[in-house]
Write a protein that holds these residues in place. Sequence first.
Motif, PDB file in Angstrom:
ATOM      1  N   LEU A  66      26.826 -29.786  42.328  1.00 31.77           N
ATOM      2  CA  LEU A  66      27.999 -30.118  43.153  1.00 31.77           C
ATOM      3  C   LEU A  66      29.309 -30.031  42.376  1.00 31.77           C
ATOM      4  O   LEU A  66      29.321 -30.197  41.151  1.00 31.77           O
ATOM      5  CB  LEU A  66      27.867 -31.558  43.665  1.00 31.77           C
ATOM      6  CG  LEU A  66      26.580 -31.918  44.388  1.00 31.77           C
ATOM      7  CD1 LEU A  66      26.507 -33.437  44.611  1.00 31.77           C
ATOM      8  CD2 LEU A  66      26.475 -31.184  45.721  1.00 31.77           C
TER       9      LEU A  66
ATOM     10  N   GLU B 163      29.099 -27.924  47.690  1.00 28.51           N
ATOM     11  CA  GLU B 163      27.783 -27.479  47.201  1.00 28.51           C
ATOM     12  C   GLU B 163      27.925 -26.083  46.582  1.00 28.51           C
ATOM     13  O   GLU B 163      28.316 -25.134  47.265  1.00 28.51           O
ATOM     14  CB  GLU B 163      26.799 -27.442  48.365  1.00 28.51           C
ATOM     15  CG  GLU B 163      25.379 -27.108  47.963  1.00 28.51           C
ATOM     16  CD  GLU B 163      24.459 -27.041  49.184  1.00 28.51           C
ATOM     17  OE1 GLU B 163      23.296 -27.444  49.062  1.00 28.51           O
ATOM     18  OE2 GLU B 163      24.918 -26.583  50.263  1.00 28.51           O
TER      19      GLU B 163
ATOM     20  N   SER C  13      22.605 -32.144  55.044  1.00 32.80           N
ATOM     21  CA  SER C  13      22.480 -32.286  53.587  1.00 32.80           C
ATOM     22  C   SER C  13      21.892 -33.627  53.171  1.00 32.80           C
ATOM     23  O   SER C  13      21.938 -33.984  51.996  1.00 32.80           O
ATOM     24  CB  SER C  13      23.852 -32.078  52.931  1.00 32.80           C
ATOM     25  OG  SER C  13      24.327 -30.794  53.209  1.00 32.80           O
TER      26      SER C  13
ATOM     27  N   TYR D 143      22.091 -35.717  47.079  1.00 33.89           N
ATOM     28  CA  TYR D 143      23.495 -35.412  46.798  1.00 33.89           C
ATOM     29  C   TYR D 143      24.363 -36.671  46.715  1.00 33.89           C
ATOM     30  O   TYR D 143      25.298 -36.723  45.913  1.00 33.89           O
ATOM     31  CB  TYR D 143      24.069 -34.473  47.861  1.00 33.89           C
ATOM     32  CG  TYR D 143      23.632 -33.034  47.731  1.00 33.89           C
ATOM     33  CD1 TYR D 143      23.030 -32.571  46.570  1.00 33.89           C
ATOM     34  CD2 TYR D 143      23.848 -32.130  48.771  1.00 33.89           C
ATOM     35  CE1 TYR D 143      22.641 -31.252  46.450  1.00 33.89           C
ATOM     36  CE2 TYR D 143      23.466 -30.799  48.654  1.00 33.89           C
ATOM     37  CZ  TYR D 143      22.864 -30.366  47.495  1.00 33.89           C
ATOM     38  OH  TYR D 143      22.492 -29.060  47.384  1.00 33.89           O
TER      39      TYR D 143
END
Length: 180
Positions: free
Chosen positions: A10, A74, A110, A115
């Motif tokens: 990221l 991303e 996502s 994340y």
Amino acid sequence: MTNLLETERLIIRSWIPESDAEQAFAIYSDPEVTHFLGKSSRVTSIESQRQRLIEGIERMHQRNNGTGSWAIFEKESTTIVGTILLKQLPDKDGLPTQDYEVGWHLRRASWGKGYATEAGRVMLNYGFSVLNLPVIYAVVKPENHASIRVTERLGMKPIGRTNKYYGIELLLFQLDAPEE
Ligand SMILES: CC(C)(COP(=O)(O)OP(=O)(O)OC[C@H]1O[C@@H](n2cnc3c(N)ncnc32)[C@H](O)[C@@H]1OP(=O)(O)O)[C@@H](O)C(=O)NCCC(=O)NCCS
């Protein structure tokens, strides 16, 4: 465009209202995403989303203390997958307190990839090592189990319920700055 932080998968960067509004709108117009967020997080058009991003950037400039809300980008897909924030917690009237919170919002597609944990970890490091904060909090609605799990993965300590912030009852989690 300013990249604030980078992880394996990221990039945490400033919002670019002109080009990001559509992707941000896709995130914040999804009732699954806003379910546990305040009513004010919902947006009704790309244009009002763009305006909100502009206002957020203006507030960051006014505060000028390194806090704010950033886009989570991303690398693999070159798309924005969510928001990560580090800012002063508001009291019941919306006025900033001296306590700082970390927070995360991801687009539905996502979730389940780690994340929020990955972005949260690097944001906490930034808060401790760059902003020199002694402690960082997270506040979560008691029913928001996915978010509670993120605080656990980040090693944040559950403190219990609080009414101090946002004018509602929330679960409070705390992480102290690492010892030098
Ligand atoms: C809260 C929210 C960000 C959590 O998202 P999430 O995808 O569950 O959390 P993470 O990104 O940390 O991902 C962790 C999950 O990915 C999985 N995962 C997959 N690959 C992973 C990896 N490389 N590293 C870590 N976790 C990984 C984990 O097993 C975990 O799944 P589990 O919940 O089934 O155990 C998300 O639900 C959301 O955006 N909700 C709406 C907004 C919101 O409520 N925000 C919080 C307000 S307090």
